[in-house]
Scaffold this motif. Structure first.
Motif, mmCIF file in Angstrom:
data_model
loop_
_atom_site.group_PDB
_atom_site.id
_atom_site.type_symbol
_atom_site.label_atom_id
_atom_site.label_comp_id
_atom_site.label_asym_id
_atom_site.label_seq_id
_atom_site.Cartn_x
_atom_site.Cartn_y
_atom_site.Cartn_z
ATOM 1 N N VAL A 153 0.983 -1.136 0.161
ATOM 2 C CA VAL A 153 0.163 -0.056 -0.228
ATOM 3 C C VAL A 153 0.899 1.249 0.138
ATOM 4 N N LEU A 154 0.913 1.917 -0.986
ATOM 5 C CA LEU A 154 1.640 3.301 -1.097
ATOM 6 C C LEU A 154 0.608 4.608 -0.717
ATOM 7 N N TRP A 155 1.096 5.392 0.081
ATOM 8 C CA TRP A 155 0.043 6.414 0.442
ATOM 9 C C TRP A 155 0.904 7.702 0.705
ATOM 10 N N ILE A 156 0.273 9.010 0.870
ATOM 11 C CA ILE A 156 0.674 10.150 1.033
ATOM 12 C C ILE A 156 -0.445 10.927 1.817
ATOM 13 N N PHE A 157 -0.051 11.305 2.926
ATOM 14 C CA PHE A 157 -0.994 12.001 3.927
ATOM 15 C C PHE A 157 -0.539 13.459 4.195
ATOM 16 N N ALA A 159 0.435 16.240 6.880
ATOM 17 C CA ALA A 159 1.309 16.367 8.180
ATOM 18 C C ALA A 159 0.682 15.944 9.306
ATOM 19 N N ASP A 160 -0.815 16.504 9.257
ATOM 20 C CA ASP A 160 -1.684 15.886 10.542
ATOM 21 C C ASP A 160 -2.495 14.981 10.348
ATOM 22 N N TRP A 161 -2.353 14.179 9.080
ATOM 23 C CA TRP A 161 -3.008 12.789 8.790
ATOM 24 C C TRP A 161 -4.660 13.041 8.497
ATOM 25 N N GLN A 162 -5.071 14.246 8.582
ATOM 26 C CA GLN A 162 -6.434 14.720 8.234
ATOM 27 C C GLN A 162 -6.830 14.579 6.788
ATOM 28 N N GLU A 163 -5.710 14.594 5.825
ATOM 29 C CA GLU A 163 -6.000 14.699 4.393
ATOM 30 C C GLU A 163 -5.119 13.676 3.868
ATOM 31 N N LEU A 164 -5.875 12.872 2.852
ATOM 32 C CA LEU A 164 -5.200 11.665 1.944
ATOM 33 C C LEU A 164 -4.890 12.228 0.519
ATOM 34 N N HIS A 165 -3.794 12.431 0.196
ATOM 35 C CA HIS A 165 -3.411 12.859 -1.170
ATOM 36 C C HIS A 165 -3.113 12.040 -2.279
ATOM 37 N N PHE A 166 -2.797 10.523 -1.529
ATOM 38 C CA PHE A 166 -2.866 9.515 -2.365
ATOM 39 C C PHE A 166 -2.825 8.104 -1.999
ATOM 40 N N ILE A 167 -3.411 7.036 -2.775
ATOM 41 C CA ILE A 167 -3.164 5.724 -1.935
ATOM 42 C C ILE A 167 -3.435 5.031 -3.235
#
Length: 478
Positions: A153-157, A159-167
């Motif tokens: 699982v590749l992901w980008i959040f 800095a505060d883990w409130q938004e998901l930019h990619f998964i």
């Protein structure tokens, strides 16, 4: 059109004199620009069919199809080529419609003055922007293709883990839920984490948000019936000010590995119990033989009795080292940061080094299982004494690239042909060695995930180098 150029412009205008003048001025203004011309929209379409065009520069007021008509037809075909409307008169309605149709820029051609500097800047800017967009799109397609081909699982959040930019889609397999759920609620992946592990995972997330790189293993409940193990590695990415901008990383299924580790631990525990039982059974008759030998030596002085005593002592050493090999050979306890010098000092306490010289060249913090690392170093020191003599000089230190440590002596060394065999169980060239000491070292090194190699020291003696240790001043593994 001029020779080979970086930017190919198609200029459309029904006024032949103005067509030639603007084209020549543009090419003179910047030698990166080459201009092709067309006196109508139909002719322009024919030019684009036969030639590459990076930017369209078009008049609006033309008989038949206008420049705005041409823009609309291009955009309706899904073509994003930069299009600059270059007209003699300003018309708010035309300007508004051209913006709605997707014009790149709108320039009014003044009656007096040379517009080529302005046009050249706008053309080059529009083309470079469009090319950058295409590069980004190609890169994005490649990355998405790569992401879809991996089981991780590749992901980008944020800095505060409130938004998901990619998964990527692997999330559905590893966590057992659709990606739509985590896209709508980025922290919802915690719902799948085992209740007993949620606090650890949450605490790890906070550490990453503070700028720390973290690796964590935890359990995931994919369903009511199935519990999986997941490993996540999280990397904070900082901006120019050093503040965390976003968090990237990957998560992978390690269930098979955890089951293997568990079975290996159970296997080693059974092996240890078996070895302990055998050692106990062997030591009883060994103690009887040793006791009777002592009585016999009180009554008789014979070199045969001395030989027997040495044989019994070696049997006792063999039993000890066989027990050591059987104890958790492929696993280690929790790692802790310990000074390398302290490890070496501790390893020498159980050895008789009255005539030997031990030098510690350098020291750094090593993250390891202290007890087992001391055991490995002790065996390396003992190996030097056994093979180089009691007056040997032993040097221990940190490798120049700080990737590990070394132990070397000034003895006769190990021939290149024997260097691979020295770590095999039972291999020894010493009359007093059991052949298990270096095998134990190799086993402990492997259990840490390190590597060991034997080479020649500066004085021709044996030099053992342990690499992959990940030394640094803070005691954190590299």
């Amino acid at each position: 059109m001029a020779g080979a150029t970086d930017v190919s412009v198609l200029y459309v205008n029904d006024d032949a004199e103005l067509l030639e003048l603007v084209a020549r001025r543009l090419e003179r203004e910047d030698d990166r620009i080459g201009v092709r011309t067309a006196e109508s929209v139909d002719e322009a379409e024919a030019v684009r069919t036969d030639h590459r065009v990076d930017c369209v520069l078009s008049d609006h007021h033309m008989p038949g199809r206008t420049g705005l008509d041409y823009l609309r037809s291009i955009r309706e075909n899904g073509d994003d080529v930069p299009f600059i409307l270059f007209t003699e008169t300003g018309d708010e309605e035309v300007a508004s419609e051209s913006i709605s149709a997707g014009v790149t820029d709108y320039v009014i051609h003044r009656a007096i003055g040379d517009p080529s500097p302005l046009l050249a800047r706008k053309v080059l800017s529009a083309v470079e922007h469009e090319r950058a967009q295409r590069r980004m799109e190609r890169t994005d397609r490649k990355l998405r293709s790569l992401a879809s081909a991996t089981d991780d699982v590749l992901w980008i959040f944020s800095a505060d883990w409130q938004e998901l930019h990619f998964i990527n889609s692997a999330y559905e397999t590893v966590f057992g839920r659709p990606t739509e759920e985590i896209r709508s609620d980025p922290r919802s992946f915690l719902d799948r984490v085992h209740p007993e592990d949620v606090d650890r995972v949450t605490e790890a997330m906070a550490r990453v948000s503070d700028g720390e790189t973290v690796r964590i293993e935890y359990r995931v409940n994919r369903s009511e019936e199935f519990e999986a193990w997941v490993e996540s590695r999280c990397i904070p990415v900082t901006d120019d000010r050093g503040e965390v901008d976003f968090i990237s990383g990957f998560s992978r299924d390690i269930t098979d590995r955890k089951y293997y580790e568990k079975s290996l631990v159970e296997k080693n525990e059974r092996l240890e119990r078996f070895a302990s039982t055998v050692a106990h059974d062997l030591r009883n008759p060994l103690n009887v033989a040793d006791g009777n030998l002592d009585l016999a030596r009180e009554e008789h002085d014979s070199r045969y009795l001395e030989t027997s005593a040495r044989a019994l002592a070696r049997m006792d050493d063999l039993i000890d080292e066989l027990l050591t090999l059987a104890k958790r050979g492929a696993t280690i306890d929790d790692r802790a940061p310990v000074e390398f010098e302290s490890l070496v000092r501790s390893s020498s306490e159980n050895l008789l080094l009255s005539e030997a010289t031990l030098e510690i060249d350098d020291s750094m913090t090593v993250r390891c299982d202290p007890g087992r690392t001391v055991e490995a170093l002790e065996n390396l020191l003992r190996n030097s004494v056994d093979h180089a003599g009691e007056s040997v000089t032993i040097t221990a230190g940190v490798l120049e690239d700080e990737s590990g440590f070394y132990v070397e002596d000034d003895g006769p060394g190990i021939p290149p042909t024997d260097r691979e065999a020295v770590f095999e169980r039972g291999h020894t060239t010493s009359d007093h060695g059991s052949g298990f000491g270096l095998a134990i070292v190799s086993q402990i090194v492997a259990a840490h995930g390190w590597e060991i190699d034997v080479t020649e020291g500066p004085d021709g003696g044996a030099r053992f180098e342990v690499t992959g240790v990940g030394l640094d001043p803070t005691g954190i593994e590299a």
